[in-house]
Design an enzyme around this catalytic site. Sequence first.
Site, PDB file in Angstrom:
ATOM      1  N   TYR A  34      15.091  12.503 -11.646  1.00 21.24           N
ATOM      2  CA  TYR A  34      14.773  11.273 -10.480  1.00 21.24           C
ATOM      3  C   TYR A  34      15.368  11.648  -9.060  1.00 21.24           C
ATOM      4  O   TYR A  34      14.736  11.316  -8.246  1.00 21.24           O
ATOM      5  CB  TYR A  34      14.687   9.701 -11.045  1.00 21.24           C
ATOM      6  CG  TYR A  34      16.186   9.438 -11.500  1.00 21.24           C
ATOM      7  CD1 TYR A  34      17.311   9.425 -10.579  1.00 21.24           C
ATOM      8  CD2 TYR A  34      16.497   9.106 -12.786  1.00 21.24           C
ATOM      9  CE1 TYR A  34      18.476   9.104 -10.924  1.00 21.24           C
ATOM     10  CE2 TYR A  34      17.433   8.643 -13.257  1.00 21.24           C
ATOM     11  CZ  TYR A  34      18.781   8.699 -12.392  1.00 21.24           C
ATOM     12  OH  TYR A  34      19.923   8.336 -12.852  1.00 21.24           O
ATOM     13  N   LYS A  77       2.923   0.816   2.985  1.00 16.86           N
ATOM     14  CA  LYS A  77       3.159   1.090   4.387  1.00 16.86           C
ATOM     15  C   LYS A  77       3.499   0.015   5.098  1.00 16.86           C
ATOM     16  O   LYS A  77       2.568  -0.748   5.550  1.00 16.86           O
ATOM     17  CB  LYS A  77       1.838   1.630   4.979  1.00 16.86           C
ATOM     18  CG  LYS A  77       1.965   2.166   6.461  1.00 16.86           C
ATOM     19  CD  LYS A  77       0.498   3.014   6.996  1.00 16.86           C
ATOM     20  CE  LYS A  77       0.958   3.592   8.288  1.00 16.86           C
ATOM     21  NZ  LYS A  77      -0.310   4.378   9.025  1.00 16.86           N
TER      22      LYS A  77
HETATM   23  N1  LIG Z   1      -6.963   2.181   3.169  1.00 15.75           N
HETATM   24  C1  LIG Z   1      -6.735   2.589   4.433  1.00 15.75           C
HETATM   25  N2  LIG Z   1      -6.716   1.717   5.467  1.00 15.75           N
HETATM   26  C2  LIG Z   1      -6.290   2.112   6.548  1.00 15.75           C
HETATM   27  C3  LIG Z   1      -5.295   3.116   6.597  1.00 15.75           C
HETATM   28  C4  LIG Z   1      -4.961   4.060   5.471  1.00 15.75           C
HETATM   29  O1  LIG Z   1      -4.284   5.013   5.463  1.00 15.75           O
HETATM   30  N3  LIG Z   1      -5.857   3.658   4.480  1.00 15.75           N
HETATM   31  N4  LIG Z   1      -4.823   3.261   7.925  1.00 15.75           N
HETATM   32  C5  LIG Z   1      -4.846   2.696   8.924  1.00 15.75           C
HETATM   33  C6  LIG Z   1      -4.205   2.633  10.316  1.00 15.75           C
HETATM   34  O2  LIG Z   1      -3.452   4.031  10.237  1.00 15.75           O
HETATM   35  C7  LIG Z   1      -3.166   1.449  10.247  1.00 15.75           C
HETATM   36  O3  LIG Z   1      -1.955   1.667   8.985  1.00 15.75           O
HETATM   37  C8  LIG Z   1      -2.507   1.449  11.708  1.00 15.75           C
HETATM   38  O4  LIG Z   1      -1.836   0.286  11.596  1.00 15.75           O
HETATM   39  C9  LIG Z   1      -5.852   1.496   8.988  1.00 15.75           C
HETATM   40  N5  LIG Z   1      -6.395   1.269   7.650  1.00 15.75           N
END
Ligand SMILES: Nc1nc2c(c(=O)[nH]1)N=C([C@H](O)[C@@H](O)CO)CN2
Length: 117
Positions: A54, A99
């Site tokens: 890991y 995120k």
């Molecule tokens: N399903 C996703 N939706 C969104 C993404 C992503 O990577 N996958 N990215 C964004 C923008 O980069 C956001 O993170 C900015 O705050 C929006 N929706």
Amino acid sequence: MQDTVFIEGLHAKAVIGVYEWEKAIWQDLVFDIEMAHDNRIPAAEDDLSKTLDYEAISNAIITFCNTRQYELIETLAERLCAELIAIFALSSITMTLRKPGAVPAARAVGVKIHRNA
Ligand SMILES: Nc1nc2c(c(=O)[nH]1)N=C([C@H](O)[C@@H](O)CO)CN2
């Protein structure tokens, strides 16, 4: 066989996002990973080389994130899983990728994928 090796709450910095301002900053990503592995063999031999390390896998994830740039977290998750399967000979992996800063009203947003070798 239901054994796993897991990594939980692994933080890695990446340049990631669809918007222009995101292409100029580092953002935090958080990973939970589960990898199928028969843990009886390393346990019987008490041998790191017989298991999924890991620590090595965590370092590979951090390096991957630090050295690639994508717009979607879906793309990062897909390509990272493919690379981990290839490098570490994984039979399967489940990856949750969060995120945390993306939607201020949410604790986190992200994707979860399961891939077999
Ligand atoms: N399903 C996703 N939706 C969104 C993404 C992503 O990577 N996958 N990215 C964004 C923008 O980069 C956001 O993170 C900015 O705050 C929006 N929706």
